[in-house]
Motif scaffolding. Structure first.
Motif, mmCIF file in Angstrom:
data_model
loop_
_atom_site.group_PDB
_atom_site.id
_atom_site.type_symbol
_atom_site.label_atom_id
_atom_site.label_comp_id
_atom_site.label_asym_id
_atom_site.label_seq_id
_atom_site.Cartn_x
_atom_site.Cartn_y
_atom_site.Cartn_z
ATOM 1 N N SER A 30 0.822 -1.215 0.000
ATOM 2 C CA SER A 30 0.000 0.000 0.000
ATOM 3 C C SER A 30 0.855 1.264 0.000
ATOM 4 N N TYR A 54 -0.815 4.524 -1.923
ATOM 5 C CA TYR A 54 -2.207 4.887 -1.636
ATOM 6 C C TYR A 54 -2.926 5.531 -2.820
ATOM 7 N N ILE A 74 -6.071 -1.010 -2.516
ATOM 8 C CA ILE A 74 -5.214 -1.217 -1.357
ATOM 9 C C ILE A 74 -5.631 -2.468 -0.592
ATOM 10 N N ASN A 77 -4.371 -5.458 -2.396
ATOM 11 C CA ASN A 77 -2.929 -5.473 -2.682
ATOM 12 C C ASN A 77 -2.681 -5.670 -4.172
#
Length: 122
Positions: A30, A54, A74, A77
């Protein structure tokens, strides 16, 4: 250590669309910058698009602007590359990449996937 696995390549006609995905494992990415590169036969690998940690920032090669969109999830992943209005010259092996910092993801990423083939027929 980060492992990257690309999915979504294939054969498409010119003008069509494909969505590539890149699933990361090993740890959360992230905070990492993620990118896509491509390499056509007989050519050097080239930068396509990148997205910051992000997802607050993105960058595109001129060849991708207006046609490709990079995004990330996020929670999963995963990073995506939506490719629209594909052209035969987009034919290449597409690689996912990751780096701890924004600058290196566009030039010398730390981690690489194995690549997925995209072929655009005319």
């Amino acid at each position: 250590q980060v492992q990257l696995v690309e999915l979504g390549g294939g054969l498409v006609q010119a003008g069509g669309s494909l969505r590539l995905s890149c699933a990361a494992s090993g740890r959360s990415v992230s905070r990492d910058a993620m990118g896509w590169f491509r390499q056509a036969p007989g050519k050097e690998r080239e930068f396509v698009a990148a997205i910051g940690g992000y997802g607050f920032i993105t960058s595109y090669a001129d060849s991708a602007k207006g046609r490709f969109t990079i995004s990330r999830d996020i929670t999963e992943n995963t990073v995506y590359l939506q490719m629209n209005s594909l052209k035969p010259e987009d034919t290449a092996t597409y690689y996912c990449a990751a780096s701890p910092d924004w600058a290196s993801v566009q030039t010398n990423p730390t981690y690489w996937g194995q690549g997925t083939q995209v072929t655009v027929s005319s």
